[in-house]
Design a protein around this motif. Structure first.
Motif, PDB file in Angstrom:
ATOM      1  N   ARG A  60       0.820  -1.218   0.000  1.00 11.47           N
ATOM      2  CA  ARG A  60       0.000   0.000   0.000  1.00 11.47           C
ATOM      3  C   ARG A  60       0.848   1.259   0.000  1.00 11.47           C
ATOM      4  O   ARG A  60       0.581   2.206  -0.750  1.00 11.47           O
ATOM      5  CB  ARG A  60      -0.928  -0.016   1.227  1.00 11.47           C
ATOM      6  N   GLN A  61       1.869   1.259   0.829  1.00 11.82           N
ATOM      7  CA  GLN A  61       2.686   2.458   0.965  1.00 11.82           C
ATOM      8  C   GLN A  61       3.659   2.640  -0.198  1.00 11.82           C
ATOM      9  O   GLN A  61       3.796   3.745  -0.736  1.00 11.82           O
ATOM     10  CB  GLN A  61       3.454   2.409   2.287  1.00 11.82           C
TER      11      GLN A  61
ATOM     12  N   ILE B 257      -0.064   5.245  -0.416  1.00 14.95           N
ATOM     13  CA  ILE B 257      -1.168   5.530   0.509  1.00 14.95           C
ATOM     14  C   ILE B 257      -0.668   5.350   1.934  1.00 14.95           C
ATOM     15  O   ILE B 257      -0.288   4.235   2.330  1.00 14.95           O
ATOM     16  CB  ILE B 257      -2.362   4.585   0.253  1.00 14.95           C
ATOM     17  N   ASP B 258      -0.636   6.408   2.714  1.00 15.78           N
ATOM     18  CA  ASP B 258      -0.128   6.298   4.075  1.00 15.78           C
ATOM     19  C   ASP B 258      -1.238   5.925   5.057  1.00 15.78           C
ATOM     20  O   ASP B 258      -2.421   5.874   4.699  1.00 15.78           O
ATOM     21  CB  ASP B 258       0.587   7.581   4.516  1.00 15.78           C
ATOM     22  N   ASP B 259      -0.864   5.691   6.300  1.00 16.30           N
ATOM     23  CA  ASP B 259      -1.811   5.205   7.306  1.00 16.30           C
ATOM     24  C   ASP B 259      -2.974   6.160   7.534  1.00 16.30           C
ATOM     25  O   ASP B 259      -4.110   5.727   7.760  1.00 16.30           O
ATOM     26  CB  ASP B 259      -1.092   4.961   8.631  1.00 16.30           C
ATOM     27  N   SER B 260      -2.710   7.454   7.504  1.00 15.26           N
ATOM     28  CA  SER B 260      -3.758   8.433   7.804  1.00 15.26           C
ATOM     29  C   SER B 260      -4.910   8.376   6.806  1.00 15.26           C
ATOM     30  O   SER B 260      -6.039   8.775   7.124  1.00 15.26           O
ATOM     31  CB  SER B 260      -3.171   9.850   7.818  1.00 15.26           C
ATOM     32  N   GLU B 261      -4.651   7.860   5.601  1.00 17.63           N
ATOM     33  CA  GLU B 261      -5.682   7.814   4.560  1.00 17.63           C
ATOM     34  C   GLU B 261      -6.611   6.610   4.697  1.00 17.63           C
ATOM     35  O   GLU B 261      -7.652   6.554   4.030  1.00 17.63           O
ATOM     36  CB  GLU B 261      -5.030   7.807   3.181  1.00 17.63           C
ATOM     37  N   ILE B 262      -6.250   5.660   5.539  1.00 15.93           N
ATOM     38  CA  ILE B 262      -7.115   4.486   5.732  1.00 15.93           C
ATOM     39  C   ILE B 262      -7.639   4.437   7.162  1.00 15.93           C
ATOM     40  O   ILE B 262      -7.991   3.374   7.662  1.00 15.93           O
ATOM     41  CB  ILE B 262      -6.358   3.180   5.405  1.00 15.93           C
ATOM     42  N   GLN B 263      -7.692   5.574   7.799  1.00 17.42           N
ATOM     43  CA  GLN B 263      -8.150   5.653   9.176  1.00 17.42           C
ATOM     44  C   GLN B 263      -9.098   6.837   9.343  1.00 17.42           C
ATOM     45  O   GLN B 263      -9.089   7.766   8.546  1.00 17.42           O
ATOM     46  CB  GLN B 263      -6.954   5.805  10.131  1.00 17.42           C
TER      47      GLN B 263
ATOM     48  N   GLN C  41     -13.793   9.648   7.797  1.00 20.30           N
ATOM     49  CA  GLN C  41     -14.050   9.698   6.357  1.00 20.30           C
ATOM     50  C   GLN C  41     -13.805   8.347   5.698  1.00 20.30           C
ATOM     51  O   GLN C  41     -14.571   7.916   4.818  1.00 20.30           O
ATOM     52  CB  GLN C  41     -13.159  10.759   5.699  1.00 20.30           C
ATOM     53  N   TRP C  42     -12.738   7.667   6.113  1.00 15.51           N
ATOM     54  CA  TRP C  42     -12.449   6.325   5.573  1.00 15.51           C
ATOM     55  C   TRP C  42     -13.594   5.377   5.895  1.00 15.51           C
ATOM     56  O   TRP C  42     -14.049   4.611   5.036  1.00 15.51           O
ATOM     57  CB  TRP C  42     -11.142   5.817   6.161  1.00 15.51           C
TER      58      TRP C  42
ATOM     59  N   ASP D  82     -16.617   6.164   3.697  1.00 24.10           N
ATOM     60  CA  ASP D  82     -16.426   5.719   2.313  1.00 24.10           C
ATOM     61  C   ASP D  82     -16.692   4.218   2.184  1.00 24.10           C
ATOM     62  O   ASP D  82     -17.402   3.773   1.261  1.00 24.10           O
ATOM     63  CB  ASP D  82     -15.003   6.027   1.842  1.00 24.10           C
TER      64      ASP D  82
END
Length: 214
Positions: free
Chosen positions: A176-177, A182-188, A191-192, A195
């Motif tokens: 992922r990274q 895509i860093d951790d903040s984008e899957i937490q 909003q995540w 979605d």
């Protein structure tokens, strides 16, 4: 200044409970930092400031200590899932809370990825019983409740898909990274969760796999 290490077998039951809890906490803290295979009994004892002999005395060894850790984490967090059916959006709350578990317990993901998948050890079996097996009992029912999926088999398949959506970004962290950036903040976070919830529930309500033409 030296740390005082407890020696010998404590007589007091309260003391025993305290030491067991300290060892479990120490194992949890270490698992958040490195893999299960890298953690030694001495590491755990040092982290807890307790003689290493107490690990065998209380748990019989390292593996069973981690079995108790898994059960403790599961009991702590699964109690918050019991009342989800009372809400009008139980799946959204499940997504938020399950994602919080993944965020706050990185060792949970380490253990799943390194010691559970494709293994049949007592540790792997304990993990399966404490987490996936418990989720598989109530999540399909939440899907039936909110999305109106009457077929239990379809609800189970949908539940498995949802868990895969939630867990795979953590298991595939390197991919992922490095490949997707895509860093951790984008899957937490909220909003995540929104979605995933909107895409998942909308897909369940708007389509029937058996009737779609390709």
């Amino acid at each position: 200044m030296t740390t005082k290490v407890t020696r010998g077998r404590p007589v007091c039951e309260v003391k025993q409970a305290e030491q067991r809890a300290k060892l479990i906490l120490a194992a949890k803290e270490l698992l958040n930092l490195k893999s299960y295979s890298q953690i030694t009994i001495r590491d755990i004892a040092a982290q807890a400031s307790i003689n290493s002999a107490m690990i065998k005395y209380y748990f019989g060894g390292k593996e069973n200590l981690f079995v108790h850790l898994i059960q403790a984490i599961a009991d702590e967090h699964f109690s918050q899932f019991e009342e989800l059916h009372e809400h009008n959006k139980p799946l959204y709350l499940f997504i938020r809370r399950f994602d919080e578990i993944l965020q706050t317990h990185p060792g949970f993901v380490h253990l799943l990825n390194e010691e559970v998948l494709d293994k049949t050890t007592p540790l792997a079996k304990a993990f399966m019983g404490a987490f996936p097996a418990r989720v598989s009992k109530f999540l399909p029912q939440l899907i039936q409740q909110e999305a109106g999926v009457e077929d239990l088999r379809k609800a189970k398949l949908a539940a498995f898909q949802l868990i895969t959506l939630l867990v795979s970004p953590y298991i595939l962290k390197t991919l992922r990274q490095q490949a997707w950036g895509i860093d951790d903040s984008e899957i937490q976070g909220e909003q995540w969760a929104k979605d995933i919830y909107q895409r998942f529930v909308h897909g369940l309500k708007e389509s029937d796999i058996d009737e779609v033409e390709f």
